[in-house]
Every structure is written in C-alpha cells, then in structure tokens.
Design an enzyme around this catalytic site. Structure first.
Site, PDB file in Angstrom:
ATOM      1  CD  GLU A   1      25.854 -20.610  33.015  1.00  0.00           C
ATOM      2  OE1 GLU A   1      27.013 -20.439  32.563  1.00  0.00           O
ATOM      3  OE2 GLU A   1      25.516 -20.263  34.165  1.00  0.00           O
TER       4      GLU A   1
ATOM      5  CB  ALA B   1      33.596 -19.807  31.244  1.00  0.00           C
TER       6      ALA B   1
ATOM      7  N   GLY C   1      29.077 -22.685  31.049  1.00  0.00           N
ATOM      8  CA  GLY C   1      28.649 -21.617  30.151  1.00  0.00           C
ATOM      9  C   GLY C   1      28.108 -22.123  28.824  1.00  0.00           C
TER      10      GLY C   1
ATOM     11  CD  GLU D   1      28.982 -23.639  35.823  1.00  0.00           C
ATOM     12  OE1 GLU D   1      28.386 -24.685  36.166  1.00  0.00           O
ATOM     13  OE2 GLU D   1      28.651 -22.962  34.827  1.00  0.00           O
TER      14      GLU D   1
HETATM   15  N1  CAA Z   1      38.163 -24.260  29.376  1.00  0.00           N
HETATM   16  C1  CAA Z   1      39.372 -24.368  28.817  1.00  0.00           C
HETATM   17  N2  CAA Z   1      39.815 -25.466  28.185  1.00  0.00           N
HETATM   18  C2  CAA Z   1      38.976 -26.515  28.111  1.00  0.00           C
HETATM   19  C3  CAA Z   1      37.700 -26.483  28.675  1.00  0.00           C
HETATM   20  C4  CAA Z   1      37.277 -25.282  29.328  1.00  0.00           C
HETATM   21  N3  CAA Z   1      36.048 -25.141  29.859  1.00  0.00           N
HETATM   22  N4  CAA Z   1      37.080 -27.670  28.451  1.00  0.00           N
HETATM   23  C5  CAA Z   1      37.969 -28.426  27.776  1.00  0.00           C
HETATM   24  N5  CAA Z   1      39.113 -27.727  27.562  1.00  0.00           N
HETATM   25  C6  CAA Z   1      40.319 -28.189  26.852  1.00  0.00           C
HETATM   26  C7  CAA Z   1      41.105 -29.160  27.725  1.00  0.00           C
HETATM   27  O1  CAA Z   1      41.913 -28.451  28.631  1.00  0.00           O
HETATM   28  C8  CAA Z   1      41.893 -29.908  26.685  1.00  0.00           C
HETATM   29  O2  CAA Z   1      42.978 -29.105  26.294  1.00  0.00           O
HETATM   30  P1  CAA Z   1      44.435 -29.797  26.013  1.00  0.00           P
HETATM   31  O3  CAA Z   1      44.174 -30.735  24.871  1.00  0.00           O
HETATM   32  O4  CAA Z   1      45.264 -28.622  25.641  1.00  0.00           O
HETATM   33  O5  CAA Z   1      44.801 -30.492  27.261  1.00  0.00           O
HETATM   34  C9  CAA Z   1      40.937 -29.966  25.493  1.00  0.00           C
HETATM   35  O6  CAA Z   1      39.954 -28.944  25.728  1.00  0.00           O
HETATM   36  C10 CAA Z   1      40.195 -31.287  25.406  1.00  0.00           C
HETATM   37  O7  CAA Z   1      39.572 -31.543  26.662  1.00  0.00           O
HETATM   38  P2  CAA Z   1      39.788 -32.912  27.474  1.00  0.00           P
HETATM   39  O8  CAA Z   1      41.112 -33.509  27.187  1.00  0.00           O
HETATM   40  O9  CAA Z   1      39.457 -32.635  28.903  1.00  0.00           O
HETATM   41  O10 CAA Z   1      38.653 -33.816  26.787  1.00  0.00           O
HETATM   42  P3  CAA Z   1      37.862 -35.044  27.424  1.00  0.00           P
HETATM   43  O11 CAA Z   1      37.104 -35.643  26.320  1.00  0.00           O
HETATM   44  O12 CAA Z   1      38.778 -35.891  28.239  1.00  0.00           O
HETATM   45  O13 CAA Z   1      36.824 -34.361  28.478  1.00  0.00           O
HETATM   46  C11 CAA Z   1      35.192 -32.723  29.179  1.00  0.00           C
HETATM   47  C12 CAA Z   1      35.797 -33.538  28.013  1.00  0.00           C
HETATM   48  C13 CAA Z   1      34.459 -33.661  30.153  1.00  0.00           C
HETATM   49  C14 CAA Z   1      34.190 -31.762  28.573  1.00  0.00           C
HETATM   50  C15 CAA Z   1      36.311 -31.965  29.916  1.00  0.00           C
HETATM   51  O14 CAA Z   1      37.083 -31.255  28.963  1.00  0.00           O
HETATM   52  C16 CAA Z   1      35.824 -30.992  30.945  1.00  0.00           C
HETATM   53  O15 CAA Z   1      35.416 -31.370  32.027  1.00  0.00           O
HETATM   54  N6  CAA Z   1      35.881 -29.664  30.623  1.00  0.00           N
HETATM   55  C17 CAA Z   1      35.556 -28.602  31.548  1.00  0.00           C
HETATM   56  C18 CAA Z   1      34.064 -28.471  31.742  1.00  0.00           C
HETATM   57  C19 CAA Z   1      33.753 -27.397  32.764  1.00  0.00           C
HETATM   58  O16 CAA Z   1      34.091 -27.470  33.906  1.00  0.00           O
HETATM   59  N7  CAA Z   1      33.023 -26.348  32.325  1.00  0.00           N
HETATM   60  C20 CAA Z   1      32.578 -25.269  33.195  1.00  0.00           C
HETATM   61  C21 CAA Z   1      33.497 -24.098  33.068  1.00  0.00           C
HETATM   62  S1  CAA Z   1      33.102 -22.823  34.248  1.00  0.00           S
HETATM   63  C22 CAA Z   1      31.875 -21.907  33.544  1.00  0.00           C
HETATM   64  O17 CAA Z   1      31.402 -22.199  32.464  1.00  0.00           O
HETATM   65  C23 CAA Z   1      31.415 -20.708  34.319  1.00  0.00           C
HETATM   66  C24 CAA Z   1      30.071 -20.183  33.900  1.00  0.00           C
HETATM   67  O18 CAA Z   1      29.064 -20.443  34.508  1.00  0.00           O
HETATM   68  C25 CAA Z   1      29.970 -19.264  32.760  1.00  0.00           C
END
Ligand code: CAA
Length: 259
Positions: A113, A66, A110, A133
C-alpha cells in the site's frame, strides 16, 4: 542520518533517497517508523533543493506490512479513535514532489500500500507484492482494496485481496502495478536516475503534470480533461516554458530555473 532510528536519508544531487531501515522486522511499518517517514517527507517537501524523492527498503524487503505485533492487542476503539492507519500513512500520497518507490523483495500488506501511494513503482526482479491481510483475519486498510483495484482492475485485485496470493515482479509489470522491472542489483540506481531526470525538468511543469495525472483517479473524464487543460494553460505563464521551447528551437539543451 538525521537522527532517525528506522530510516536513512541520503542526498543524490536534487534527489532525496529515503531508505526504510528496520531489518529485524523486514521493515514492518511500526508506529515509530511511520512517524519518522512522515517527518522525512515533510522535510523533503520543504527543501527547495530537492526535486524528487526515492523511497526504498532492503534487498529482502521493501516493507512486510503493518507491524503485526503492535496491531495484535489493539481493539476496535483503539484503531477507530486513532484513525489507524490513514492518519499516519497518508503522507506519501499527499507529497507534491514526485516520489518513486524502488521495491526489492517483499512489499506486503501496508508495504504494498505504501508503494502504491508513491507516484510509480520501479521493481527489482526479486520484488513480491501481496495483500495478505485476509490471512490475519483482517483486510487491507491503507488502499489495498482501492488503489490496487484502480491500478490492476477488479479481477486481479479480488484475486490478491481475497486469496492473499503474492505476485512476482514479472506479473506485477504485466498487470500494470509497476512501471518497470530491472535487475535487482540496479533497482535503486534506476530509480535515482529516473528521479534525477524528473528533478531536472521544470518543477512547476512536473508538479502540474503529477497533479493532473492524480486527478484522473478522483474525477470524471470531462472534469479531468478540463483540469488538465487549465494546468496546460498555466504552464504557458512560466519562464521555463519560454526556456524549454526556446532551447528546442535553438537546438540547445534547456536550462530550467523552476520559475
Ligand atoms: N509485522 C511484524 N513483524 C514482522 C512482520 C510484520 N508485518 N513481517 C515480518 N516480521 C518479522 C518476523 O516476525 C520475524 O521476526 P523474528 O525474527 O523476531 O521472529 C522477522 O520479521 C523475519 O520474518 P520471517 O522470519 O517471517 O521471515 P521469512 O523470510 O520466513 O518470511 C515473510 C518473510 C513472508 C514476509 C513473512 O515475514 C510474513 O509473512 N510477514 C507478514 C506479512 C503480512 O502479513 N503483512 C501484512 C500485515 S497487515 C497490514 O499490513 C495491514 C494493512 O493493510 C496496513
């Protein structure tokens, strides 16, 4: 294509390939993307010339979850009244036509999921699955505690949900989360070829088979067996059953007309 901002939809014969395309956020599932995905799935369901769907992302990310920037300001009342996330994310799990997730790179939160909402996952060697999460102070909200537990059992689901640990494609296949692991360069081709094969079978038989497997996760064994048997009987009413069995006996390829 089709005027979408965050998706591309392409046809490969009887298969629709839907590609999540929001590279700047690793396909994070923002509201606009989920609305478009719902619309694209409505369209594939309504199109009789489509027999199966493949859902994919990029080489780096199927979907990173998400959209955290969109969620951060939301209150309890915001998410409760909007019924976030189910109302907008359920579509993939309610399609009647088979839908295969072709997952390369990150499928997190998500994103995992959404992949689990599909009928099966074909994973690239590069795939990484996780429910991170818990690291954000929340918990999975679109099946990450339910579909995951049914897919891989309690211990692995607890490990992933409580620690946020990511698993690679090899572990995902070993624990039954994914159907196949293939070289990263061929994951979309492999999914399209599986979807093309499915689309070539009798559509009523395919839909009955999918509905019956899904029933296994919603009911008791006795009721599931009863449902399966009734569907099995129903298949005997189709022209495709006459054709499929006749072709076998004639030692020729069947030509199903989906009736
Ligand atoms: N939401 C919004 N933006 C996101 C994102 C997310 N879930 N995942 C990545 N991005 C964005 C980053 O903020 C970044 O943006 P900027 O370039 O503007 O800074 C861009 O995508 C690239 O990401 P990274 O620089 O972090 O890339 P990386 O290769 O260093 O890391 C990653 C990759 C490990 C996937 C890391 O991006 C990450 O941990 N992302 C979040 C994953 C996460 O926590 N997902 C769960 C969300 S909660 C949810 O999904 C609730 C549910 O149950 C429905």
């Amino acid at each position: 294509s089709d005027g979408y901002e965050h998706l591309r939809v392409e046809r490969h014969g009887p298969v629709a390939l839907i590609t999540l395309d929001r590279p700047k956020a690793l396909n994070a599932l923002c509201d606009a993307l989920t609305v478009e995905l719902t619309h694209a799935l409505d369209a594939t369901e309504a199109d009789d010339s489509i027999g199966a769907v493949v859902l994919t992302g990029s080489a780096k990310a199927f979907a990173a979850g998400a959209d955290i920037a969109e969620m951060q300001p939301k209150s309890f009342t915001d998410v409760y009244l909007a019924d976030f996330i189910t109302s907008s994310w359920e579509r993939a799990s309610t399609t009647r036509k088979p839908i295969i997730a072709a997952v390369a790179g990150y499928a997190l939160g998500g994103g995992a999921e959404l992949a689990m909402s599909c009928d099966m996952i074909i994973a690239a060697e590069s795939a990484k699955f996780g429910q991170p999460e818990i690291t954000l102070g929340i918990l999975p909200g679109a099946g990450g505690t339910q579909r995951l537990a049914r897919a891989v059992g309690k211990s692995k689901a607890m490990d992933m949900v409580l620690t946020g640990r990511m698993i690679d494609a090899e572990e995902a296949e070993r624990i039954g989360l994914v159907a196949r692991v293939v070289p990263s360069s061929s994951v979309i081709d492999e999914a399209i070829s599986a979807a093309t094969k499915i689309a070539g079978f009798s559509r009523p038989a395919v839909l009955m088979a999918k509905e019956s497997v899904d029933r296994a996760f919603e009911t008791t064994l006795a009721e599931g067996m009863r449902f399966e048997r009734r569907m099995f009987h129903a298949a005997f009413a189709t022209e495709d059953k006459t054709e499929g069995m006749g072709a076998f006996l004639d030692k020729r390829k069947p030509s199903f007309n989906h009736r």
